[in-house]
Design a protein around this motif. Structure first.
Motif, PDB file in Angstrom:
ATOM      1  N   ILE A 111      27.520  28.682  30.002  1.00  0.00           N
ATOM      2  CA  ILE A 111      27.932  29.591  28.924  1.00  0.00           C
ATOM      3  C   ILE A 111      29.347  30.097  29.157  1.00  0.00           C
ATOM      4  O   ILE A 111      30.183  30.138  28.247  1.00  0.00           O
ATOM      5  N   ALA A 112      29.640  30.492  30.417  1.00  0.00           N
ATOM      6  CA  ALA A 112      30.953  31.052  30.724  1.00  0.00           C
ATOM      7  C   ALA A 112      32.062  30.023  30.553  1.00  0.00           C
ATOM      8  O   ALA A 112      33.107  30.304  29.964  1.00  0.00           O
ATOM      9  N   TRP A 113      31.842  28.792  31.062  1.00  0.00           N
ATOM     10  CA  TRP A 113      32.882  27.765  30.947  1.00  0.00           C
ATOM     11  C   TRP A 113      33.123  27.378  29.484  1.00  0.00           C
ATOM     12  O   TRP A 113      34.252  27.056  29.099  1.00  0.00           O
ATOM     13  N   LYS A 114      32.079  27.419  28.698  1.00  0.00           N
ATOM     14  CA  LYS A 114      32.251  27.124  27.285  1.00  0.00           C
ATOM     15  C   LYS A 114      33.140  28.179  26.618  1.00  0.00           C
ATOM     16  O   LYS A 114      34.009  27.855  25.795  1.00  0.00           O
ATOM     17  N   LYS A 115      32.937  29.439  26.970  1.00  0.00           N
ATOM     18  CA  LYS A 115      33.763  30.510  26.411  1.00  0.00           C
ATOM     19  C   LYS A 115      35.197  30.430  26.909  1.00  0.00           C
ATOM     20  O   LYS A 115      36.139  30.770  26.186  1.00  0.00           O
ATOM     21  N   LEU A 116      35.382  29.970  28.145  1.00  0.00           N
ATOM     22  CA  LEU A 116      36.719  29.924  28.732  1.00  0.00           C
ATOM     23  C   LEU A 116      37.528  28.715  28.272  1.00  0.00           C
ATOM     24  O   LEU A 116      38.748  28.678  28.466  1.00  0.00           O
ATOM     25  N   ALA A 117      36.856  27.737  27.692  1.00  0.00           N
ATOM     26  CA  ALA A 117      37.553  26.511  27.287  1.00  0.00           C
ATOM     27  C   ALA A 117      38.691  26.808  26.314  1.00  0.00           C
ATOM     28  O   ALA A 117      39.760  26.193  26.379  1.00  0.00           O
ATOM     29  N   ALA A 118      38.484  27.745  25.414  1.00  0.00           N
ATOM     30  CA  ALA A 118      39.514  28.068  24.424  1.00  0.00           C
ATOM     31  C   ALA A 118      40.739  28.696  25.069  1.00  0.00           C
ATOM     32  O   ALA A 118      41.862  28.538  24.569  1.00  0.00           O
ATOM     33  N   TYR A 119      40.539  29.422  26.182  1.00  0.00           N
ATOM     34  CA  TYR A 119      41.670  30.083  26.832  1.00  0.00           C
ATOM     35  C   TYR A 119      42.394  29.163  27.808  1.00  0.00           C
ATOM     36  O   TYR A 119      43.573  29.384  28.098  1.00  0.00           O
ATOM     37  N   ARG A 120      41.710  28.164  28.337  1.00  0.00           N
ATOM     38  CA  ARG A 120      42.309  27.303  29.345  1.00  0.00           C
ATOM     39  C   ARG A 120      43.584  26.636  28.828  1.00  0.00           C
ATOM     40  O   ARG A 120      44.597  26.560  29.523  1.00  0.00           O
ATOM     41  N   ARG A 121      43.534  26.143  27.593  1.00  0.00           N
ATOM     42  CA  ARG A 121      44.704  25.463  27.037  1.00  0.00           C
ATOM     43  C   ARG A 121      45.885  26.423  26.887  1.00  0.00           C
ATOM     44  O   ARG A 121      47.036  26.022  27.047  1.00  0.00           O
ATOM     45  N   ARG A 122      45.610  27.663  26.585  1.00  0.00           N
ATOM     46  CA  ARG A 122      46.678  28.639  26.354  1.00  0.00           C
ATOM     47  C   ARG A 122      47.234  29.212  27.661  1.00  0.00           C
ATOM     48  O   ARG A 122      48.375  29.694  27.689  1.00  0.00           O
ATOM     49  N   LEU A 123      46.442  29.179  28.731  1.00  0.00           N
ATOM     50  CA  LEU A 123      46.854  29.803  29.987  1.00  0.00           C
ATOM     51  C   LEU A 123      47.148  28.814  31.103  1.00  0.00           C
ATOM     52  O   LEU A 123      47.573  29.227  32.188  1.00  0.00           O
ATOM     53  N   GLN A 124      46.894  27.529  30.864  1.00  0.00           N
ATOM     54  CA  GLN A 124      47.136  26.517  31.894  1.00  0.00           C
ATOM     55  C   GLN A 124      48.598  26.574  32.347  1.00  0.00           C
ATOM     56  O   GLN A 124      49.523  26.483  31.551  1.00  0.00           O
ATOM     57  N   GLY A 125      48.809  26.747  33.654  1.00  0.00           N
ATOM     58  CA  GLY A 125      50.157  26.762  34.205  1.00  0.00           C
ATOM     59  C   GLY A 125      50.866  28.103  34.124  1.00  0.00           C
ATOM     60  O   GLY A 125      52.000  28.222  34.616  1.00  0.00           O
ATOM     61  N   LYS A 126      50.258  29.112  33.516  1.00  0.00           N
ATOM     62  CA  LYS A 126      50.881  30.431  33.464  1.00  0.00           C
ATOM     63  C   LYS A 126      50.942  31.011  34.886  1.00  0.00           C
ATOM     64  O   LYS A 126      50.054  30.794  35.703  1.00  0.00           O
ATOM     65  N   ARG A 127      51.997  31.760  35.154  1.00  0.00           N
ATOM     66  CA  ARG A 127      52.240  32.284  36.499  1.00  0.00           C
ATOM     67  C   ARG A 127      51.906  33.780  36.559  1.00  0.00           C
ATOM     68  O   ARG A 127      52.351  34.546  35.704  1.00  0.00           O
ATOM     69  N   VAL A 128      51.153  34.147  37.591  1.00  0.00           N
ATOM     70  CA  VAL A 128      50.686  35.523  37.733  1.00  0.00           C
ATOM     71  C   VAL A 128      51.171  36.090  39.056  1.00  0.00           C
ATOM     72  O   VAL A 128      51.082  35.439  40.099  1.00  0.00           O
ATOM     73  N   LEU A 129      51.681  37.325  39.006  1.00  0.00           N
ATOM     74  CA  LEU A 129      52.016  38.083  40.207  1.00  0.00           C
ATOM     75  C   LEU A 129      50.956  39.161  40.374  1.00  0.00           C
ATOM     76  O   LEU A 129      50.746  39.981  39.479  1.00  0.00           O
ATOM     77  N   LEU A 130      50.283  39.162  41.516  1.00  0.00           N
ATOM     78  CA  LEU A 130      49.172  40.079  41.765  1.00  0.00           C
ATOM     79  C   LEU A 130      49.631  41.128  42.769  1.00  0.00           C
ATOM     80  O   LEU A 130      49.852  40.814  43.946  1.00  0.00           O
ATOM     81  N   ASN A 131      49.781  42.360  42.331  1.00  0.00           N
ATOM     82  CA  ASN A 131      50.257  43.436  43.202  1.00  0.00           C
ATOM     83  C   ASN A 131      49.145  44.456  43.385  1.00  0.00           C
ATOM     84  O   ASN A 131      49.121  45.512  42.768  1.00  0.00           O
ATOM     85  N   THR A 132      48.172  44.107  44.227  1.00  0.00           N
ATOM     86  CA  THR A 132      47.027  44.970  44.480  1.00  0.00           C
ATOM     87  C   THR A 132      46.677  44.846  45.958  1.00  0.00           C
ATOM     88  O   THR A 132      47.547  44.622  46.785  1.00  0.00           O
ATOM     89  N   GLY A 133      45.426  44.965  46.316  1.00  0.00           N
ATOM     90  CA  GLY A 133      45.052  44.862  47.721  1.00  0.00           C
ATOM     91  C   GLY A 133      43.550  44.867  47.890  1.00  0.00           C
ATOM     92  O   GLY A 133      42.791  44.872  46.924  1.00  0.00           O
ATOM     93  N   GLY A 134      43.103  44.875  49.149  1.00  0.00           N
ATOM     94  CA  GLY A 134      41.678  44.895  49.431  1.00  0.00           C
ATOM     95  C   GLY A 134      40.982  43.627  48.975  1.00  0.00           C
ATOM     96  O   GLY A 134      41.538  42.533  49.013  1.00  0.00           O
ATOM     97  N   VAL A 135      39.757  43.783  48.501  1.00  0.00           N
ATOM     98  CA  VAL A 135      38.961  42.621  48.095  1.00  0.00           C
ATOM     99  C   VAL A 135      39.583  41.901  46.898  1.00  0.00           C
ATOM    100  O   VAL A 135      39.449  40.684  46.751  1.00  0.00           O
ATOM    101  N   LYS A 136      40.319  42.643  46.037  1.00  0.00           N
ATOM    102  CA  LYS A 136      40.911  42.003  44.857  1.00  0.00           C
ATOM    103  C   LYS A 136      42.034  41.050  45.229  1.00  0.00           C
ATOM    104  O   LYS A 136      42.398  40.185  44.443  1.00  0.00           O
ATOM    105  N   SER A 137      42.610  41.202  46.434  1.00  0.00           N
ATOM    106  CA  SER A 137      43.727  40.348  46.820  1.00  0.00           C
ATOM    107  C   SER A 137      43.312  38.893  46.972  1.00  0.00           C
ATOM    108  O   SER A 137      44.148  37.994  46.895  1.00  0.00           O
TER     109      SER A 137
END
Length: 496
Positions: free
Chosen positions: A313-339
């Motif tokens: 179910i989850a992968w089916k919902k994410l399929a529409a976003y994959r094409r739009r976000l493929q290769g997008k670059r993210v900077l993660l400025n957090t810490g702990g378990v979220k890192s």
């Protein structure tokens, strides 16, 4: 204070983490956290850390024995959510004044405050927090709490974590020690079963745990106690009868998990509910631990069936976003378990991680990041605001995920930003939470406002004006004043 001095070295002696087991006896006692150093409380003091861990216990009265400002600065410092009681949202303080301190009225005022809370609200327990002021003047909090408990017939728990004791992380651990010393194991449940578990270090931020609990319910697994997210005092008091435990944030409460394993034989593992793969793996490990503790092995098959269904179910919902976000670059400025957990979750849908902060991460967190990213070139201990701004303004990242304190750096650099820290408004845990996280990233990156704010300002780009008549000296002088004010020159004015 003598009890506190004896407790702090014991808290730092943390043999539970795998990395620590490989150290010699002297190094092992140092644990994964740094001891108190000047300025260590700049990111939050020990009192703040203890309040963060215990305040989400929703039916308890949290009484701050201190001047008013201590409670005002610490109240509601996490976006935890409750499914029932609201007493934890009421602020209680003894509001000590200079006269109370000089005249030695602190302990008497505390006892009176406990009586008033008991008569007005009838809570199942009262947690009492001393702060720097009351600890320094020597108020015997434990003696007052013991006397009040005997007098009023309800648990009164001293949480001995004054701010000057150390950092916020130390306060997290001291809060866990208070639960071990005064709460957990004080009530025997009459309905203990082979499918009872504890979830430790889960704060139910924005109701995140409510996206995970239905999955456990479908497997017939009961959460005996979620500490501290949406918790009840009675549930925590009975937590020693759980068969297994999952540690979500080891930085905060690994001492609690280890001691519960030592005292009551409750095995635990560290996992994450962020991302599809990590959520599935967490469900598997919970089921496996329960089977090892005597549960029917048929739960393993039901777990795999549930995982297959939810992942599809989850992968089916994410399929529409994959094409739009493929290769997008993210900077993660957090810490702990979220890192590491959020990094893994984002990489599952093809997002590139250009950097992740490890300032608040343990040694184990850093090792996980190295395994996920295959190297440590994208890890940074701390990045100054100027460096963050330079990285974003040079378009080295398409979006920054961080807490509220750095949002204005991204906005100044005209870069999309999404809050993933405790102040966030959307839950990101579990399968549905992963879909929501990706949806929010997609909305942020593709918001049309960014195209507009990146366009030249009107005063930087004006259409050329052709004049058939020559300007007078006065008109020319006025034009130069306008150009200077707008930051343009006669050469570029009138040209895009």
């Amino acid at each position: 204070m003598s009890l506190l001095r004896a407790k702090i070295p014991d808290v730092f002696n943390e043999p539970a983490c795998e990395k620590n087991r490989g150290k010699d006896a002297k190094a092992r006692k140092k644990g994964c956290s740094k001891p108190l150093t000047p300025g260590a409380a700049a990111g939050g003091c020990a009192f703040d850390g203890a309040k963060i861990v215990l305040q989400p216990i929703t039916d308890v009265a949290h009484l701050i024995h201190a001047p008013l400002a201590c409670e005002g600065n610490s109240w509601d410092n996490r976006g935890a959510a409750s499914s029932g009681p609201t007493l934890w949202r009421t602020s209680f303080t003894t509001d000590l004044t200079e006269l109370d301190i000089v005249m030695g009225q602190g302990e008497r005022k505390l006892f009176k405050a406990i009586r008033e809370i008991k008569e007005a609200h009838r809570p199942p327990a009262i947690f009492v927090y001393p702060t720097c002021v009351t600890a320094l003047i020597g108020d015997d909090i434990e003696a007052v709490c013991k006397r009040a408990a005997e007098k009023f017939g309800l648990p009164v728990v001293p949480v001995n974590a004054p701010g000057f004791a150390g950092s916020k992380n130390l306060g997290n651990k001291l809060a866990g020690e208070a639960l071990l010393d005064h709460v957990i194991g004080t009530v025997e449940p009459d309905d203990a079963g082979p499918y009872d578990i504890n979830i430790l270090g889960e704060f139910n931020l924005s109701g995140e745990f409510w996206l995970v609990k239905p999955l456990l319910d479908r497997l017939g697994i009961r959460v005996r106690a979620c500490i501290p997210g949406d918790a009840r005092y009675f549930d925590i008091a009975c937590a020693h009868r759980a068969r297994a435990a999952m540690m979500v944030c080891s930085t905060a409460l690994i001492n609690l998990a280890r001691r519960m394993e030592q005292r009551w034989g409750i095995p635990f593992f560290e996992g994450s509910f962020y991302g599809i793969t990590d959520t599935s793996e967490a469900l598997r490990q919970i089921s496996q631990l329960l089977v090892k503790k005597g549960a029917d092995s048929e739960i393993l098959g039901r777990t795999e069936a549930l995982i297959a269904e939810e992942e599809a179910i989850a992968w089916k919902k994410l399929a529409a976003y994959r094409r739009r976000l493929q290769g997008k670059r993210v900077l993660l400025n957090t810490g702990g378990v979220k890192s590491w957990s959020v990094v893994h979750a984002l990489m599952e849908i093809g997002i590139e991680i250009v950097g992740t902060s490890v300032k608040k991460s343990t040694v184990e967190d850093r090792e996980r990041i190295k395994q996920i990213l295959k190297d440590d070139n994208h890890m940074f201990e701390q990045m100054a605001p100027r460096e963050l701004y330079a990285m974003l303004s040079e378009h080295k990242a398409d979006i920054m995920l961080s807490g509220g304190r750095t949002q204005f750096i991204a906005l100044k650099a005209k870069t999309p930003w999404l809050d993933i820290n405790q102040e966030r408004q959307h839950p990101y845990a579990g399968y549905d939470g992963m879909v929501e996280l990706v949806r929010q990233i997609d909305l942020a990156i593709h918001n049309p406002i960014w195209r507009q704010v990146r366009e030249p300002a009107p005063w930087d780009c004006q259409p050329a004006v052709r004049e058939e008549l020559p300007r007078t000296k006065s008109e020319t002088a006025t034009l130069h004043v306008v150009q200077e004010f707008a930051g343009t020159t006669a050469d570029d004015f009138g040209a895009c």
